[in-house]
Design an enzyme around this catalytic site. Structure first.
Site, mmCIF file in Angstrom:
data_model
loop_
_atom_site.group_PDB
_atom_site.id
_atom_site.type_symbol
_atom_site.label_atom_id
_atom_site.label_comp_id
_atom_site.label_asym_id
_atom_site.label_seq_id
_atom_site.Cartn_x
_atom_site.Cartn_y
_atom_site.Cartn_z
ATOM 1 N N PHE A 11 -7.377 -1.883 3.681
ATOM 2 C CA PHE A 11 -7.639 -2.817 2.570
ATOM 3 C C PHE A 11 -7.636 -4.284 3.040
ATOM 4 C CE2 PHE A 11 -4.960 -5.062 -0.835
ATOM 5 C CZ PHE A 11 -6.063 -5.609 -1.474
ATOM 6 N N GLY A 13 -7.118 -5.506 6.108
ATOM 7 C CA GLY A 13 -7.828 -5.685 7.374
ATOM 8 C C GLY A 13 -9.325 -5.852 7.177
ATOM 9 N N THR A 36 -6.816 6.576 9.643
ATOM 10 C CA THR A 36 -5.932 7.509 8.937
ATOM 11 C C THR A 36 -6.526 7.694 7.535
ATOM 12 O OG1 THR A 36 -4.591 5.773 7.928
ATOM 13 C CG2 THR A 36 -3.941 6.514 10.144
ATOM 14 N N ASP A 59 -5.550 4.610 18.322
ATOM 15 C CA ASP A 59 -4.200 4.505 17.775
ATOM 16 C C ASP A 59 -3.452 3.380 18.475
ATOM 17 O OD1 ASP A 59 -1.540 5.009 17.031
ATOM 18 O OD2 ASP A 59 -1.903 7.167 16.924
ATOM 19 N N THR A 123 5.597 -8.243 5.345
ATOM 20 C CA THR A 123 5.681 -8.094 3.897
ATOM 21 C C THR A 123 6.963 -8.723 3.340
ATOM 22 O OG1 THR A 123 6.060 -6.413 2.179
ATOM 23 C CG2 THR A 123 6.635 -5.771 4.401
ATOM 24 N N ASP A 124 6.912 -9.135 2.075
ATOM 25 C CA ASP A 124 8.124 -9.659 1.431
ATOM 26 C C ASP A 124 9.166 -8.559 1.224
ATOM 27 O OD1 ASP A 124 6.859 -8.263 -0.625
ATOM 28 O OD2 ASP A 124 6.935 -9.896 -2.077
ATOM 29 N N GLU A 125 8.741 -7.281 1.351
ATOM 30 C CA GLU A 125 9.699 -6.186 1.102
ATOM 31 C C GLU A 125 10.820 -6.158 2.129
ATOM 32 O OE1 GLU A 125 8.207 -2.387 -0.025
ATOM 33 O OE2 GLU A 125 6.676 -3.261 -1.315
ATOM 34 N N TYR A 157 9.711 2.428 4.480
ATOM 35 C CA TYR A 157 8.577 1.542 4.792
ATOM 36 C C TYR A 157 9.065 0.153 5.185
ATOM 37 C CZ TYR A 157 5.013 -1.978 3.824
ATOM 38 O OH TYR A 157 4.184 -3.082 3.905
ATOM 39 N N ALA A 159 11.988 -0.863 5.993
ATOM 40 C CA ALA A 159 12.877 -0.872 7.165
ATOM 41 C C ALA A 159 12.048 -0.908 8.452
ATOM 42 C CB ALA A 159 13.781 0.363 7.148
ATOM 43 N N ARG A 221 6.720 -7.774 -9.666
ATOM 44 C CA ARG A 221 6.056 -8.046 -8.393
ATOM 45 C C ARG A 221 5.323 -9.381 -8.516
ATOM 46 N NH1 ARG A 221 9.136 -4.708 -7.335
ATOM 47 N NH2 ARG A 221 8.874 -2.719 -6.265
HETATM 48 P P1 NAD Z 1 -3.821 0.053 4.375
HETATM 49 O O1 NAD Z 1 -2.954 1.264 4.298
HETATM 50 O O2 NAD Z 1 -4.887 -0.152 3.383
HETATM 51 O O3 NAD Z 1 -4.517 0.019 5.818
HETATM 52 C C1 NAD Z 1 -3.837 0.318 7.008
HETATM 53 C C2 NAD Z 1 -4.876 0.515 8.110
HETATM 54 O O4 NAD Z 1 -4.177 0.767 9.334
HETATM 55 C C3 NAD Z 1 -5.803 1.701 7.868
HETATM 56 O O5 NAD Z 1 -7.138 1.333 8.160
HETATM 57 C C4 NAD Z 1 -5.313 2.739 8.864
HETATM 58 O O6 NAD Z 1 -6.341 3.614 9.309
HETATM 59 C C5 NAD Z 1 -4.787 1.861 9.988
HETATM 60 N N1 NAD Z 1 -3.771 2.519 10.803
HETATM 61 C C6 NAD Z 1 -2.672 3.195 10.369
HETATM 62 N N2 NAD Z 1 -1.991 3.685 11.420
HETATM 63 C C7 NAD Z 1 -2.651 3.280 12.541
HETATM 64 C C8 NAD Z 1 -2.433 3.456 13.925
HETATM 65 N N3 NAD Z 1 -1.373 4.169 14.381
HETATM 66 N N4 NAD Z 1 -3.298 2.912 14.801
HETATM 67 C C9 NAD Z 1 -4.376 2.201 14.351
HETATM 68 N N5 NAD Z 1 -4.644 2.038 13.036
HETATM 69 C C10 NAD Z 1 -3.789 2.559 12.150
HETATM 70 O O7 NAD Z 1 -2.811 -1.175 4.417
HETATM 71 P P2 NAD Z 1 -2.974 -2.652 3.808
HETATM 72 O O8 NAD Z 1 -2.498 -2.636 2.426
HETATM 73 O O9 NAD Z 1 -4.312 -3.156 4.150
HETATM 74 O O10 NAD Z 1 -1.862 -3.410 4.676
HETATM 75 C C11 NAD Z 1 -2.208 -3.986 5.940
HETATM 76 C C12 NAD Z 1 -0.966 -4.655 6.510
HETATM 77 O O11 NAD Z 1 -0.504 -5.669 5.627
HETATM 78 C C13 NAD Z 1 0.218 -3.703 6.711
HETATM 79 O O12 NAD Z 1 0.872 -4.071 7.894
HETATM 80 C C14 NAD Z 1 1.120 -3.959 5.522
HETATM 81 O O13 NAD Z 1 2.453 -3.702 5.831
HETATM 82 C C15 NAD Z 1 0.863 -5.438 5.300
HETATM 83 N N6 NAD Z 1 1.058 -5.913 3.912
HETATM 84 C C16 NAD Z 1 0.435 -5.285 2.877
HETATM 85 C C17 NAD Z 1 0.590 -5.793 1.581
HETATM 86 C C18 NAD Z 1 -0.093 -5.141 0.400
HETATM 87 O O14 NAD Z 1 0.186 -5.519 -0.734
HETATM 88 N N7 NAD Z 1 -0.993 -4.187 0.593
HETATM 89 C C19 NAD Z 1 1.386 -6.911 1.363
HETATM 90 C C20 NAD Z 1 2.027 -7.522 2.453
HETATM 91 C C21 NAD Z 1 1.831 -7.017 3.733
HETATM 92 O O1 DAU Z 2 5.298 -6.541 -1.648
HETATM 93 C C1 DAU Z 2 4.372 -6.208 -0.648
HETATM 94 C C2 DAU Z 2 4.176 -4.720 -0.620
HETATM 95 O O2 DAU Z 2 3.446 -4.394 -1.798
HETATM 96 C C3 DAU Z 2 3.452 -4.220 0.610
HETATM 97 O O3 DAU Z 2 4.237 -4.463 1.742
HETATM 98 C C4 DAU Z 2 3.136 -2.732 0.517
HETATM 99 O O4 DAU Z 2 2.353 -2.317 1.617
HETATM 100 C C5 DAU Z 2 2.369 -2.492 -0.771
HETATM 101 O O5 DAU Z 2 2.138 -1.112 -0.926
HETATM 102 C C6 DAU Z 2 3.134 -3.048 -1.971
HETATM 103 O O6 DAU Z 2 4.350 -2.274 -2.187
HETATM 104 P P1 DAU Z 2 4.827 -1.869 -3.678
HETATM 105 O O7 DAU Z 2 5.698 -0.692 -3.565
HETATM 106 O O8 DAU Z 2 5.336 -3.053 -4.403
HETATM 107 O O9 DAU Z 2 3.382 -1.500 -4.294
HETATM 108 P P2 DAU Z 2 2.866 -0.293 -5.217
HETATM 109 O O10 DAU Z 2 1.464 -0.650 -5.574
HETATM 110 O O11 DAU Z 2 3.121 1.030 -4.613
HETATM 111 O O12 DAU Z 2 3.776 -0.448 -6.511
HETATM 112 C C7 DAU Z 2 3.813 -1.657 -7.239
HETATM 113 C C8 DAU Z 2 4.789 -1.469 -8.367
HETATM 114 O O13 DAU Z 2 4.253 -0.524 -9.296
HETATM 115 C C9 DAU Z 2 6.134 -0.911 -7.939
HETATM 116 O O14 DAU Z 2 7.153 -1.489 -8.733
HETATM 117 C C10 DAU Z 2 6.032 0.585 -8.244
HETATM 118 C C11 DAU Z 2 5.122 0.607 -9.464
HETATM 119 N N1 DAU Z 2 4.261 1.802 -9.609
HETATM 120 C C12 DAU Z 2 3.482 2.160 -8.547
HETATM 121 C C13 DAU Z 2 2.653 3.260 -8.630
HETATM 122 C C14 DAU Z 2 1.804 3.697 -7.449
HETATM 123 C C15 DAU Z 2 4.206 2.484 -10.800
HETATM 124 O O15 DAU Z 2 4.896 2.127 -11.786
HETATM 125 N N2 DAU Z 2 3.379 3.571 -10.905
HETATM 126 C C16 DAU Z 2 2.604 4.009 -9.850
HETATM 127 O O16 DAU Z 2 1.886 5.034 -10.000
#
Ligand code: NAD
Ligand code: DAU
Length: 351
Positions: A11, A13, A36, A59, A123-125, A157, A159, A221
């Site tokens: 997403f 990337g 993946t 990978d 991530t802020d997590e 995650y 951690a 969030r």
């Molecule tokens: P995503 O799950 O959509 O994408 C992850 C990508 O990494 C995928 O294309 C997958 O194929 C690839 N990947 C996974 N394992 C791999 C490996 N071993 N080698 C090579 N490629 C591999 O994730 P995203 O939501 O786009 O998040 C991207 C980064 O940003 C992550 O590090 C995540 O922790 C961080 N992040 C995400 C959010 C969010 O809200 N989505 C917020 C803050 C930080």
């Molecule tokens: O804060 C940054 C993080 O945000 C990233 O590091 C993670 O990669 C990303 O997945 C996201 O984590 P969250 O756990 O906050 O996101 P998620 O979309 O899974 O959930 C957002 C909120 O919604 C959370 O409080 C759980 C809730 N939720 C989620 C799902 C999938 C629901 O209530 N119902 C659902 O079906």
């Protein structure tokens, strides 16, 4: 400038690579992605033939491959990760492998090849959770995560992300590697895999399915449009200081229930589809970001308001039904198996 982007078919990337290449910034991108379940080359269709773009399927845990790919790079931007909290509750091992071991491989290879810059996308997590405040009555004194907030990750995650952050920063301390760590709040926008809250709810709503809200729906969030995050990553890459951490947030704290109701309203379906389901184990109550360092040092701020961003995101999912329907049907996994034939862990054969 030549950069190795990992996880570029996911997403954030894929949005980042499009942002870099569309802007004609003179940057050449090699995208290393294992494809993946979350990786999808359709996310990058618009740039696949760009002269500044190259894709390598592989990978980040494969040290020999990573070592080869970092040669001659000016920077590594590490986005590859297992990213979904719920999956980490079921099986944490792939999170440890990719998020910790994969990051260690990249750091070691970048050090050996003297790559001048390494951006660890985090991530802020990693900060854990904050006490609950009602976003409907905003309180300027409510605590927020700063870059100095002690790390207190509470899910497998987060951690593993915290472990990777500390490893990255330790390379700066012990080897003087030019490492930057960015920590962003919850992203939303186009091409987000429909397991995360917003795309899951939007696609369910478009299909008239139920909208499963965990617990009481009052977890908070801080939502940021992915385009704002990508601009921040680029600024950190270009202008960040070595060994520094930068937070990015969206100034948009919302309860999950507020978000889901807004989606139901945008899709024009009844709130009655909202279903309260069992809570996530160890569910963090509230995240909120203080990103004043990024404002001051990088000249960054979020530009997309939440209501505007949500509306355009709902519209994107409406117009790209084929994209998410193919994911839901598992069509991509079959396609990649036929194309690469190996379950997804190695480089594609040369054309
Ligand atoms: P995503 O799950 O959509 O994408 C992850 C990508 O990494 C995928 O294309 C997958 O194929 C690839 N990947 C996974 N394992 C791999 C490996 N071993 N080698 C090579 N490629 C591999 O994730 P995203 O939501 O786009 O998040 C991207 C980064 O940003 C992550 O590090 C995540 O922790 C961080 N992040 C995400 C959010 C969010 O809200 N989505 C917020 C803050 C930080
Ligand atoms: O804060 C940054 C993080 O945000 C990233 O590091 C993670 O990669 C990303 O997945 C996201 O984590 P969250 O756990 O906050 O996101 P998620 O979309 O899974 O959930 C957002 C909120 O919604 C959370 O409080 C759980 C809730 N939720 C989620 C799902 C999938 C629901 O209530 N119902 C659902 O079906």
């Amino acid at each position: 400038m030549r950069i190795l982007v990992t996880g570029g078919a996911g997403f954030i990337g894929s949005n980042f690579i499009r942002y870099i290449l569309d802007g004609d910034r003179g940057i050449q991108v090699t995208n290393l992605d294992a494809l993946t379940y979350a990786g999808n080359l359709e996310n990058l269709q618009g740039v696949a033939d760009h002269p500044g773009y190259r894709f390598v399927r592989g990978d980040i845990c494969d040290f020999e491959l990573v070592r080869e790919l970092v040669q001659g790079m000016d920077a590594v931007v590490n986005l590859a990760a297992e990213s979904h909290v719920d999956r980490s509750l079921v099986s944490a091992t792939p999170f440890v492998q990719t998020n910790v071991m994969g990051t260690q491989n990249l750091l070691a290879a970048a050090l050996e090849a003297k790559v001048p810059r390494f951006v660890q996308v985090s991530t802020d997590e990693v900060y854990g959770e904050l006490p609950w405040f009602d976003p409907e009555s905003p309180d300027p004194d409510a605590p927020r995560f700063t870059e100095e907030t002690p790390l207190n990750p509470r899910s497998p995650y987060s951690a593993t992300k915290a472990g990777a952050d500390l490893l990255a920063l330790s390379y700066h301390t012990t080897h003087q590697s030019d490492v930057i760590v960015t920590r962003c709040s919850n992203n939303y926008g186009p091409y987000q895999f429909p397991e995360k809250l917003i795309p899951l709810m939007v696609t369910n709503a478009l299909e008239g399915r139920s909208l499963p809200v965990y617990g009481d729906g009052l977890n908070v969030r801080d939502w940021i449009h992915v385009s704002d995050h990508c601009r921040g990553l680029h600024l950190a890459l270009e202008n960040g200081s070595a060994g520094r951490v930068y937070n990015f947030g969206g100034n948009a704290e919302r309860t999950n229930l507020q978000v889901v109701r807004a989606i139901a309203s945008a899709v024009e379906i009844s709130d009655e589809l909202i279903t309260f389901v069992e809570d996530r184990r160890g569910h963090d109550r509230r995240y909120a970001i203080d990103h004043s360092r990024a404002v001051k040092e990088l000249g960054w701020e979020p530009l997309v308001g939440f209501e505007e961003g949500l509306e355009s995101t709902v519209e994107w999912y409406r117009r790209h039904e084929g994209w998410w329907q193919r994911i839901r049907s598992g069509e991509y996994q079959q396609f990649y198996r036929e194309m690469y034939g190996d379950g997804g862990r190695h480089r594609p054969p040369s054309p």
